[in-house]
Design an enzyme around this catalytic site. Sequence first.
Site, short mmCIF file in Angstrom:
data_model
loop_
_atom_site.label_atom_id
_atom_site.label_comp_id
_atom_site.label_asym_id
_atom_site.label_seq_id
_atom_site.Cartn_x
_atom_site.Cartn_y
_atom_site.Cartn_z
N ARG A 1 7.09 -22.68 -22.91
CA ARG A 1 7.55 -24.01 -23.31
C ARG A 1 8.97 -24.18 -22.76
NH1 ARG A 1 11.63 -22.20 -25.18
NH2 ARG A 1 12.12 -24.32 -25.81
N ALA B 1 11.22 -27.52 -20.76
CA ALA B 1 10.87 -28.37 -19.61
C ALA B 1 10.87 -27.65 -18.25
CB ALA B 1 11.78 -29.59 -19.59
N ARG C 1 0.94 -31.54 -21.65
CA ARG C 1 2.07 -32.01 -22.48
C ARG C 1 2.68 -33.22 -21.77
NH1 ARG C 1 6.05 -27.80 -24.95
NH2 ARG C 1 6.12 -29.45 -26.52
N GLN D 1 12.07 -23.15 -32.58
CA GLN D 1 12.57 -22.62 -31.30
C GLN D 1 13.98 -22.06 -31.44
OE1 GLN D 1 10.97 -25.53 -31.64
NE2 GLN D 1 9.79 -26.08 -29.83
N ASP E 1 14.15 -32.94 -21.86
CA ASP E 1 12.77 -32.95 -21.37
C ASP E 1 12.52 -34.08 -20.38
OD1 ASP E 1 12.66 -31.55 -24.15
OD2 ASP E 1 10.96 -30.87 -22.95
N ASN F 1 14.77 -35.14 -25.87
CA ASN F 1 14.84 -33.70 -26.11
C ASN F 1 14.19 -33.43 -27.46
OD1 ASN F 1 15.77 -31.04 -25.25
ND2 ASN F 1 17.21 -31.14 -26.95
N LYS F 2 14.17 -32.20 -27.85
CA LYS F 2 13.48 -31.79 -29.08
C LYS F 2 13.84 -32.67 -30.28
CE LYS F 2 11.02 -29.32 -29.41
NZ LYS F 2 9.60 -29.74 -29.34
O1 MRU Z 1 8.53 -28.32 -27.28
P1 MRU Z 1 9.39 -27.47 -26.40
O2 MRU Z 1 9.75 -26.16 -27.02
O3 MRU Z 1 8.82 -27.33 -25.02
O4 MRU Z 1 10.72 -28.31 -26.29
C1 MRU Z 1 11.79 -27.77 -25.58
C2 MRU Z 1 13.00 -28.61 -25.60
O5 MRU Z 1 13.05 -29.66 -26.19
C3 MRU Z 1 14.13 -28.14 -24.74
O6 MRU Z 1 15.34 -28.47 -25.32
C4 MRU Z 1 14.02 -28.81 -23.37
O7 MRU Z 1 12.74 -28.60 -22.84
C5 MRU Z 1 15.02 -28.32 -22.42
S1 MRU Z 1 14.68 -26.67 -21.96
C6 MRU Z 1 15.80 -26.15 -20.81
#
Ligand code: MRU
Length: 353
Positions: A45, A47, A88, A197, A238, A248-249
């Site tokens: 997981r 991006a 995704r 995470q 993302d 982002n998350k």
């Molecule tokens: O759902 P995820 O764990 O894939 O989400 C990840 C995030 O939101 C990260 O902050 C984002 O992908 C940047 S990773 C360098």
Amino acid sequence: MIPTLEWTPAGVNFLDQTKLPLEETYVLATDYKQVATVIRDMIVRGAPAIGVSGAMGVAIGIERSTATTLPELTAEVAIICATLAATRPTAVNLFWGIGRVRDLYNELAARNTPIPEIKAAVVALAKRLYDEDIAACKQMGAFGAELLPKQGTVLTHCNAGALATCGYGTALGVVRAAVERGHKIDVLADETRPFLQGARLTAWELMKDNIPTTVLCDNMSAALMAQGRIQAVIVGADRIAANGDTANKIGTYGVSILAKEHGIPFYVAAPFNTIDLATATGAGIPIEQRDPREVTHSNGKQMTPDGVGIENPAFDVTPAKYITAIITERGVLRAPFSESIRAMAAESELAAV
Ligand code: MRU
């Protein structure tokens, strides 16, 4: 360097992020359908890691194909790309990675290149994208390190680290680079409900690097900001719209407002391929909705009453107005983002000519 994913002769080997921090185990994907499952189930997981996984997924699909003619292979490539793209929806890097390998395939197929040569070329490209991701993260680190305090506490949300990339990190890469340059930085990691995470992954990888790390529940950072205990916020992305709005998350948006209220700089670190010039504003970014069970259950144990309504959007959008700067491997973008993003994209196009 943490081996998040790796192309091997046997297949693509993924560190199983669903098992961390308690177990360090690997999942070997030997065909493109398995790569798609690994992405969908968040074994890999983040991006940039998803982007390179998408590229490797297309490459392994082509490499392992038994097609004997180009029309047959072309039809398969369409299915491979569609399968991987359906995993995704939010991280634009996924579509970028799939697109890079598909474009090379189309170019070579149009020239009637022999199939064995096409196979070798797409695998070589996927491996190159892996190397380029690491180089881009290190460059982001070099640009971003000086934005972080010489001594202080930095808050991050989710995991934008080695585990979310090919092994160095975007937001956490900037932290790593600052520490490598002598900054004394403590990291506060939001736990990042519901997938944790921050608690599971950010804490695990920073502790491996001996970077002092403290985990916070997602509702604690406001109080710490009010006490003057946070000097900067840094997160990954993302998808960044053409005006700088950043997905982002889930939870990042709230942190950005808190940072603004407390006069704390809020940085986004992301490779340039996270910027989606085709999406004008954050309103156009598709937000993934995940299984309610991620919210209702914790470690297999039910936490909520049967039948209660559940929301589980995986991402939110931080409006550009809350972002102090966006750190990319091509340089640091500042407001007005529509203009700085457009200028950086134009410079890159010129450089490519
Ligand atoms: O759902 P995820 O764990 O894939 O989400 C990840 C995030 O939101 C990260 O902050 C984002 O992908 C940047 S990773 C360098």
